[in-house]
Structure formats: C-alpha cells, structure tokens
Design an enzyme around this catalytic site. Sequence first.
Site, PDB file in Angstrom:
ATOM      1  N   GLY A  36      11.557 -37.393   7.878  1.00 47.79           N
ATOM      2  CA  GLY A  36      11.820 -36.163   8.640  1.00 47.79           C
ATOM      3  C   GLY A  36      13.274 -36.130   9.085  1.00 47.79           C
ATOM      4  O   GLY A  36      13.968 -35.111   8.941  1.00 47.79           O
ATOM      5  N   HIS A  37      13.744 -37.270   9.631  1.00 47.66           N
ATOM      6  CA  HIS A  37      15.168 -37.335  10.031  1.00 47.66           C
ATOM      7  C   HIS A  37      16.065 -37.167   8.809  1.00 47.66           C
ATOM      8  O   HIS A  37      17.070 -36.453   8.858  1.00 47.66           O
ATOM      9  CB  HIS A  37      15.482 -38.702  10.662  1.00 47.66           C
ATOM     10  CG  HIS A  37      14.778 -38.969  11.946  1.00 47.66           C
ATOM     11  ND1 HIS A  37      13.758 -39.894  12.069  1.00 47.66           N
ATOM     12  CD2 HIS A  37      14.955 -38.440  13.190  1.00 47.66           C
ATOM     13  CE1 HIS A  37      13.339 -39.926  13.316  1.00 47.66           C
ATOM     14  NE2 HIS A  37      14.031 -39.052  14.017  1.00 47.66           N
ATOM     15  N   ASP A 150       8.888 -31.099  17.013  1.00 44.92           N
ATOM     16  CA  ASP A 150       9.149 -31.047  18.455  1.00 44.92           C
ATOM     17  C   ASP A 150       9.482 -29.598  18.811  1.00 44.92           C
ATOM     18  O   ASP A 150      10.613 -29.276  19.200  1.00 44.92           O
ATOM     19  CB  ASP A 150      10.292 -31.990  18.809  1.00 44.92           C
ATOM     20  CG  ASP A 150       9.946 -33.423  18.484  1.00 44.92           C
ATOM     21  OD1 ASP A 150       9.035 -33.964  19.121  1.00 44.92           O
ATOM     22  OD2 ASP A 150      10.554 -33.987  17.557  1.00 44.92           O
TER      23      ASP A 150
END
Length: 289
Positions: A36-37, A150
Amino acid sequence: MRAIERLAETAERCDRYRAAALSVGFVPTLGALHDGHVSLFRRAKSECDRVAVSIFVNPTQFGPGEDLAAYPRPREADLAACREAGVDLVFLGAAGEMYPAGFQTWVTVDELSRPLCGASRPVHFRGVATVVTQLLSIVRPHRAYFGQKDYQQSLVVRRLALDLHLGAEIRVLPTVREADGLAMSSRNRYLDAGARRVAPRIARALAGARELILGGEEHVEAVVARLRSDLEREGGLRIDYAEVLEAATLRAFEGGLLRRGPGGIVVAVAAHVGGARLIDNVVIAPGPG
Ligand code: PAF
C-alpha cells in the site's frame, strides 16, 4: 537515496529541490512498509521530480494502552523498500526532535476528528494532525500522498492543509488489498493464522453493504444491520464501529435516510481481530440526488 535523521538537514535538502524548480512529492508513514505504501511512492514518483518519505512512529497519535511499544520497526527492510521504489529522501524522524522539551502546540481538526476512530481513540487525530502539520512544514511538498484505508485521516489532513494554508495538494489513493480482499495494513503483522482467516470478512461485509446501497436500500439502519450481521457471523471478530455516514463531512444522514449526492456515502468499519484493531471502508461516489 539519502536517509536523513536530522530535521534541519531534511528541510534544507527539500529546499534545494524546490530552488532547483523540482517538484516534491511526499509520503508520510509510520514505517513497517507494505505494498500500500509502495503504491503511494510509485504514484508520487510518476507525478513529481523528487519523492520524500518520512518514517516516524509518532508517539502522540497512540493512546494509553495502545500498541506504540509493539509497533513494528523493521528499519532496514523499510529502507530497502524505499530504495527499490525509487524514493530520493527518507526522513527518519526522532521523537526528541519532533517533540522537544517544552513542546505544547497542538493541531486539532474539530468536527472531522470526532466520529469513528475519534470516538474510540480520543487523542489519535490530534496526534496525526499535529505531526502531519510538522512534516508538511519541514518538507513543504507540492503534493502529499495518503491511502484511502485511513479515510477519516485523509479528510482530517485535507482540512488542515486547507485551513492552515500549507500549500500541499493532498492526494488520496485507493486501498491496496491482499488477494482475499483484506486491506493492507502494517497491523496485519499482528494476525496469527486463525485471525488472518477471519480478517477478510471485514472487506466482504463492506462489499455487501455497498451492493445493498447500490441496489437501492435507503435506510441507514438496514445497511448497518446487514453489515453487523455479516461481520459477527461465525465469531472471531469484535466490532468497534460499523457506520454509514456522509462521505464528505462524516455527519449522520438526516432522518437515517441515505442520499448519494452531493457528498457521497462512506461505509466504515473498525474491528478487533486477534491482537489487531483493523479499519477499512468503502466510499460510494456522489450520485444524482
Ligand atoms: O497513516 C499513517 O501512517 C500516520 O497516521 C501518518 C500519516 C504517517 C502520521 O503519523
């Protein structure tokens, strides 16, 4: 790639990028990097001349009894992932420099910080908003990249960047998922084999809620009931929250009736599975009326 521990040196190098008319993309992280990062690094790389990443386990966004001490810190693997993705600069923040003796300045984003994670983690968004403001002030990027997993954080960050005139464009990119749908998260490392089998139920329950809404369900209560029953079926998972809110404001729908326009709908879940508290969401884009 340069890995820099000192805040002033990071700021100076980013100043030099800007002075050379190079655009700067920035990805703040807590480390324990995953795909994801890496998707954020790659997008920053494709849109900016230089990419800066921060790796800092920010103590102020963890409440008492949370996993600050246990949070994974695989520094060498993280640096290798940054190098591999073509990152130019990694700022390895230190609590002593970020929060020097006498520190007393906080950033709070009032309304957006209150529901969802803000209700069960009362100091979390104050810590996030403060450190993101600090990091954006140090790096002064043209663009900063965040993941949709998030979701509430992305709204809080957008708001503070706007309200404090920080000048960075905030880009929010889709959640990256494992093959079985589980949203990638550094906290997935806490899952043992049994919990790992249970965890994808969150993504499946969210997909079910999305289908229900797109199929015409208009009552928040009906969607939440279905969501909770899908999550709780078969056990092994404890719900923290399961909510359906206006996507742009995180307000409840008036009269409990869903309207797709103009802000869209977010369905958001936080749940404890094994030793991990996992969050995930789906956003249903604004529609006609
Ligand atoms: O999402 C995260 O990893 C953190 O909350 C952030 C944005 C790096 C702030 O510490």
